[in-house]
Scaffold this motif. Structure first.
Motif, PDB file in Angstrom:
ATOM      1  N   HIS A 115      -6.255   1.955  -0.889  1.00  0.00           N
ATOM      2  CA  HIS A 115      -6.549   1.276  -2.163  1.00  0.00           C
ATOM      3  C   HIS A 115      -5.532   1.624  -3.245  1.00  0.00           C
ATOM      4  CE1 HIS A 115      -8.377   5.237  -2.375  1.00  0.00           C
ATOM      5  NE2 HIS A 115      -8.339   5.139  -3.697  1.00  0.00           N
TER       6      HIS A 115
ATOM      7  N   PRO B 154       0.829  -1.203   0.000  1.00  0.00           N
ATOM      8  CA  PRO B 154       0.000   0.000   0.000  1.00  0.00           C
ATOM      9  C   PRO B 154       0.868   1.259   0.000  1.00  0.00           C
ATOM     10  CG  PRO B 154      -0.748  -1.533   1.679  1.00  0.00           C
ATOM     11  CD  PRO B 154       0.575  -2.051   1.176  1.00  0.00           C
TER      12      PRO B 154
ATOM     13  N   LYS C 179      -3.885  -5.376  -8.955  1.00  0.00           N
ATOM     14  CA  LYS C 179      -5.325  -5.548  -9.172  1.00  0.00           C
ATOM     15  C   LYS C 179      -5.830  -6.781  -8.421  1.00  0.00           C
ATOM     16  CE  LYS C 179      -8.860  -5.402 -12.680  1.00  0.00           C
ATOM     17  NZ  LYS C 179      -9.177  -5.067 -14.049  1.00  0.00           N
TER      18      LYS C 179
ATOM     19  N   GLY D 295      -6.557  -6.246  -4.847  1.00  0.00           N
ATOM     20  CA  GLY D 295      -7.624  -5.310  -4.517  1.00  0.00           C
ATOM     21  C   GLY D 295      -7.284  -3.839  -4.601  1.00  0.00           C
ATOM     22  N   PHE D 296      -6.121  -3.508  -5.107  1.00  0.00           N
ATOM     23  CA  PHE D 296      -5.772  -2.092  -5.276  1.00  0.00           C
ATOM     24  C   PHE D 296      -6.494  -1.530  -6.500  1.00  0.00           C
ATOM     25  CE2 PHE D 296      -2.013  -3.783  -2.994  1.00  0.00           C
ATOM     26  CZ  PHE D 296      -2.033  -2.941  -1.895  1.00  0.00           C
ATOM     27  N   HIS D 297      -6.710  -0.217  -6.501  1.00  0.00           N
ATOM     28  CA  HIS D 297      -7.385   0.451  -7.613  1.00  0.00           C
ATOM     29  C   HIS D 297      -6.417   1.237  -8.483  1.00  0.00           C
ATOM     30  CE1 HIS D 297     -11.450   0.571  -5.265  1.00  0.00           C
ATOM     31  NE2 HIS D 297     -10.878  -0.619  -5.249  1.00  0.00           N
TER      32      HIS D 297
ATOM     33  N   ARG E   5      -8.123   5.585   4.193  1.00  0.00           N
ATOM     34  CA  ARG E   5      -8.895   6.041   3.040  1.00  0.00           C
ATOM     35  C   ARG E   5      -8.079   6.093   1.751  1.00  0.00           C
ATOM     36  NH1 ARG E   5     -13.680   7.680   5.268  1.00  0.00           N
ATOM     37  NH2 ARG E   5     -13.550   8.323   7.439  1.00  0.00           N
ATOM     38  N   CYS E   6      -6.787   5.956   1.866  1.00  0.00           N
ATOM     39  CA  CYS E   6      -5.917   5.918   0.679  1.00  0.00           C
ATOM     40  C   CYS E   6      -5.282   4.540   0.513  1.00  0.00           C
ATOM     41  CB  CYS E   6      -4.829   6.979   0.783  1.00  0.00           C
ATOM     42  SG  CYS E   6      -5.466   8.664   0.752  1.00  0.00           S
TER      43      CYS E   6
ATOM     44  N   GLU F 266      -4.158   3.584 -13.428  1.00  0.00           N
ATOM     45  CA  GLU F 266      -5.408   2.995 -12.935  1.00  0.00           C
ATOM     46  C   GLU F 266      -5.403   1.503 -13.246  1.00  0.00           C
ATOM     47  OE1 GLU F 266      -9.115   5.066 -13.661  1.00  0.00           O
ATOM     48  OE2 GLU F 266      -7.964   6.870 -14.180  1.00  0.00           O
TER      49      GLU F 266
END
Length: 160
Positions: free
Chosen positions: A75, A67, A105, A108-110, A72-73, A159
């Motif tokens: 992702h 991460p 991905k 679960g990361f965006h 909240r960050c 992204e």
């Protein structure tokens, strides 16, 4: 043929050697202190994922994925790449970056964000842009080179 796979404990010696080669080079990683084998066990195990490039039983390069921030960050992922000097300019870096996008991905990361790509690291910047990463801007003097001068850093994101 080069294979990208998750690291194993038996890969640590080679991983530490490659990581430290980049640290000693002083032009890509912010770290100044080299890893030793005992600390590397904890360091690599603490990552969300570590991928390595292997060919004919030899580790050519690696990446760490984790991460970029918390809460909240959380992702947004961050990744660092190290390729042995003997394996550079042979497509190993591209394979590592592509795999890190897939793994980010899958975990679960965006987004995948790079906080501190050194502006003078043209090979990395060219690769990232070719793979669809977008530069967020430039941070003046954000990286101290081995000779004590400061160069710009360029954050990038992709992204997922």
């Amino acid at each position: 043929m080069t294979e990208i796979r998750g690291y194993r404990q038996s890969d640590l010696d080679a991983m530490v050697s490659i990581w430290n080669e980049v640290v000693r080079g002083g032009i890509a990683f912010p770290q100044e202190e080299e890893l030793d084998l005992p600390r590397s066990r904890q360091f690599f195990a603490s990552q969300t994922h570590c991928g390595i490039a292997v060919e004919d039983g030899n580790v050519l390069g690696l990446y760490i994925l984790h991460p970029n921030n918390i809460g909240r960050c959380g992702h947004i992922a961050n990744s660092s790449y190290a390729v042995s000097s003997a394996a550079r300019n042979k497509g190993v870096g591209r394979l590592l970056v592509e795999d890190s996008l897939t793994q980010a991905k899958a975990h679960g990361f965006h987004l995948l964000q790079f906080n501190a790509v050194v502006e003078t690291n043209s090979a990395a910047r060219h690769l990232y842009e070719k793979l669809g990463f977008m530069q967020l801007g430039t941070i003046p003097g954000g990286f101290r080179m081995p000779d004590g001068t400061y160069v710009n850093i360029c954050p990038y994101y992709h992204e997922l």
